[in-house]
Enzyme design. Structure first.
Site, short mmCIF file in Angstrom:
data_model
loop_
_atom_site.label_atom_id
_atom_site.label_comp_id
_atom_site.label_asym_id
_atom_site.label_seq_id
_atom_site.Cartn_x
_atom_site.Cartn_y
_atom_site.Cartn_z
N GLU A 1 0.87 -1.19 -0.21
CA GLU A 1 -0.16 0.11 0.03
C GLU A 1 0.92 1.28 0.10
OE1 GLU A 1 -3.12 -0.54 3.17
OE2 GLU A 1 -4.37 -1.59 1.50
N GLU B 1 -7.13 -8.04 -1.27
CA GLU B 1 -7.33 -7.88 0.09
C GLU B 1 -8.81 -7.65 0.17
OE1 GLU B 1 -5.07 -5.66 3.02
OE2 GLU B 1 -3.07 -6.25 1.84
C1 GAL Z 1 -4.65 -3.21 4.46
C2 GAL Z 1 -3.26 -3.79 4.56
C3 GAL Z 1 -3.10 -4.96 5.30
C4 GAL Z 1 -3.92 -4.92 6.71
C5 GAL Z 1 -5.32 -4.48 6.28
C6 GAL Z 1 -6.29 -4.46 7.41
O1 GAL Z 1 -4.87 -1.89 4.16
O2 GAL Z 1 -2.62 -3.86 3.47
O3 GAL Z 1 -1.79 -5.07 5.79
O4 GAL Z 1 -3.42 -3.89 7.54
O5 GAL Z 1 -5.41 -3.36 5.62
O6 GAL Z 1 -6.06 -3.41 8.10
#
Ligand code: GAL
Length: 686
Positions: free
Chosen positions: A155, A310
């Site tokens: 990110e 994700e």
């Molecule tokens: C994303 C990040 C993950 C984890 C997830 C949940 O933005 O890439 O590492 O933190 O959020 O908060």
């Protein structure tokens, strides 16, 4: 073959999985992990995102043995790895030895160690450390049977611009490259205002705390620079990875419609777009926001499938109240991602953490273990996604494009504008909503993109526009395209300098004289050409039609009767301009009238709240309502999820999904792209 095609071929179906952090668990858990992964149909996991300290516990001492065992275990179980470079989390020893790696915020304070993403993108120390580790990682795992994709960092960009001395120096070099000489910079930044003239490059700094408002051109350039500084970190790692594994795709995870990075530039540098999507489970229009984000991600690489990298199986931990997902929503929203072009459904994370800042964040294996609702939903979803293998790689076609431009977004939302309440994302969503409701697929485009394949172009706001982009949009209309553009567009050039006349004056056939942002509670009355009335809010252009015809005019307000919504015939097309804030019903009418005139048809006529998306040979029907609905099917077809054959109509349960194998049909009554528009009404709710 492109590298993303190679990944798809290797997986042979949609990807299913999530972030896997075995370094947080005793090794005895790993065997159970892969057993459960197999049970759930997982075929791709992201490994090692924050594991720099676990791989290099001291400078130059590497401990790859644990990762060897993890990757071997995955390979032995037929699970592919999206192997991360762990460079988003520089270890404590690096920070202790070289604290200048930590970024400095705009107020001059330096971040400390203790979370993640704590690096200055311009730091040579950080970059060298990252390069050395990535080189080791690539050399070690090139050719490993588990390796299917590289996941660089996490990110980007971490902090919103570093203000340290190293970054300042880097910013100056970037500016010198961009402008060549100081006169050009002074001119572009309008430094004659408030006596800001620079006599040497050394005098220039990142914008810091100032009294009042900073120089807007400097702000926009600093944003561009920050993106480029992070992009250099990404491409440096990518190039190392490419040297060792030229055929393995390289990606990094994007954050949807995220303001800080110009993803058009980023997507051009990677092999596949990957998205982290975390819509609020209780947001009443969460499905619309999600759809817009999916469309944006699919569009970033010209409509090629993206990877949903994700998402969340259940509650998050970043909101004030992190609600659970209603039963069935995980399934519905996952299929929605696939419908709109994702070749995967993946989550943060595989197993819920026992400790650390995100221990209350949900996972595929929750703290409650496998005797849980979430695990059952995860397993069932995995089984369903296997059945969607024929969908992988297929595309979503769109006749409608919406302009999405980060540079304009950055400039629009600086202070010192007529209204600081005018926000790009809100405008984009308001214009996207009627198209989503009408089941019209939308592609997002940069303002200077090739527009020749579209019938309708929607421009929710394009405050800042280059000459080339303005010409491009005008040419689209001249060549027969239809345009809907909303207020405060074409106002400044790429350096945030006022354009006079407005960049779109000829195209729109209106001359805008003044801007009058309305107060929050203020409403004006509009009279439409059919005699009906509606209210206008937020904004009022004082404009004069110079060739355009008024579709609606203000009847009251400061300026008395004057045009508010106009349409101009331009070349072979038409340009509709909306010079005020319309209510949902009227904006819908304006957008769908233009869509009808352009010959755009809905994907399917379905009950309100049902989303219909064509992806390749498949029609996805997604029931976002809490009611059972009946939907007409376009031809006898089979639902890939159930194997059931449908003819005539089918019933969808609340939050239900069907994926119908409908083959290559055009939506009912569709006209070929080249046909002249009929002006017929194509939308049932018009
Ligand atoms: C994303 C990040 C993950 C984890 C997830 C949940 O933005 O890439 O590492 O933190 O959020 O908060």
């Amino acid at each position: 073959m492109l590298r993303d095609d190679a990944l798809r071929e290797r997986l042979g179906r949609l990807a299913y999985g999530g972030d896997y952090n075995p370094e947080q668990w005793p090794e005895k858990t790993w065997a159970e992990d892969v057993e459960l992964m197999r049970e759930a149909g997982v075929n791709l996991v992201t490994v090692g995102v924050f594991s720099w300290a676990a791989l290099e516990p001291e400078p130059g001492r590497y401990t790859f043995d644990w990762l060897d065992r993890v990757l071997d275990l995955l390979a032995a179980n037929g699970i592919a790895a999206d192997l991360a470079t762990p460079t988003a989390a520089p270890p404590a020893w690096m920070i202790a030895a070289r604290p200048e790696v930590l970024p400095v915020l705009a107020d001059g304070s330096r971040l400390t160690f203790g979370a993640r993403q704590h690096y200055c993108a311009s730091s040579p120390v950080y970059r060298a450390g990252a390069a050395t580790l990535v080189e080791r990682l690539a050399a070690r795992y090139a050719g490993h049977p588990a390796l299917a994709m590289w996941h660089v960092g996490n990110e980007y960009p971490g902090v919103d611009g570093c203000h340290c001395a190293v970054s300042a120096e880097h910013f100056r070099r970037w500016l010198a490259d961009r402008y060549g000489d100081l006169d050009a910079l002074n001119e572009a930044w309008g430094t004659a205002f408030w006596g800001q003239r620079y006599g040497s490059w050394e005098e220039i700094n990142p914008p810091g705390p100032v009294l009042g408002d900073p120089n807007p051109a400097q702000m926009v350039d600093f944003r561009r620079f920050n993106g480029d500084a992070s992009l250099e970190c990404f491409t440096a790692e990518r190039d190392i990875l490419r040297r060792f594994t030229p055929d393995v795709p390289v990606t990094t995870n994007f954050m949807a419609s995220y303001k800080l990075l110009d993803y058009w530039r980023w997507a051009a540098e990677e092999d596949v777009v990957a998205l982290d999507a975390y819509p609020d489970a209780r947001d009443p229009i969460g499905q619309v926001r999600a759809a817009m984000n999916f469309d944006l991600m699919r569009s970033l690489r010209g409509g090629r499938p993206f990877i949903l990298m994700e998402s969340a199986t259940g509650p998050m931990n970043s909101r004030r109240r992190n609600s659970a997902r209603p039963p069935g929503q995980l399934r519905l929203r996952s299929h929605q991602a696939v419908a709109r072009g994702s070749d995967s459904v993946m989550f943060f994370q595989w197993r819920a953490s026992r400790f650390g800042a995100e221990k209350f964040f949900s996972a595929m294996v929750p703290h409650a273990g496998t005797d849980s609702r979430i695990w059952r939903e995860v397993r069932e979803l995995g089984a369903e996604l296997r059945d969607l293998a024929p969908v992988a790689g297929s595309r979503v076609d769109a006749d409608v494009a919406m302009v999405w431009d980060w540079r304009s977004w950055w400039a629009l939302e600086l202070r010192g504008r007529p209204s600081t309440d005018l926000a790009f994302h809100d405008q984009a969503l308001a214009h996207y909503l009627p198209l989503w409701r009408a089941n019209v697929p939308v592609a997002m485009v940069a303002p200077d993109a090739d527009l020749s394949g579209y019938r309708l172009l929607v421009v929710p706001n394009l405050y800042l526009v280059s000459d080339a982009a303005a010409t491009n949009i005008a040419r689209f209309v001249e060549d027969g395209g239809h345009l809907v553009m909303s207020y405060f567009s074409g106002v400044v050039d790429e350096h945030d300098r006022i354009r006079r006349p407005n960049a779109f004056q000829d195209l729109l056939g209106v001359r805008i004289e003044e801007f009058n942002p309305l107060q929050v509670e203020e409403a004006l009355t509009l009279r439409w050409s059919d005699g009906s009335e509606s209210t206008a809010s937020d904004w009022q252009d004082l404009m004069r039609a110079e060739g355009a015809q008024a579709l609606a005019s203000f009847t009251d307000g400061l300026f008395g009767p004057c045009p508010a919504v106009t349409r101009n015939a331009y070349g072979r097309g038409t340009a509709t301009y909306v010079g005020t804030g319309l209510d949902d019903t009227r904006l819908r009418q304006v957008v769908l009238d233009a869509a009808s005139a352009a010959g755009v048809r809905p994907t399917a006529n379905v009950p309100e709240g049902v989303e219909a998306v064509r992806r390749g040979d498949h029609l996805f029907l997604l029931n976002h309502t809490g009611e059972e609905v009946t939907v007409a099917v376009p031809r006898p077809c089979v639902d890939l999820l159930t194997g059931t054959r449908h003819e005539g109509e089918l019933r969808l349960e609340p939050l239900g999904v069907a994926v119908l194998s409908v083959g290559q049909i055009r939506p009912e009554g569709a006209v070929p792209r080249s046909a002249p528009s009929t002006g017929a009404r194509n939308f049932p709710h018009q």
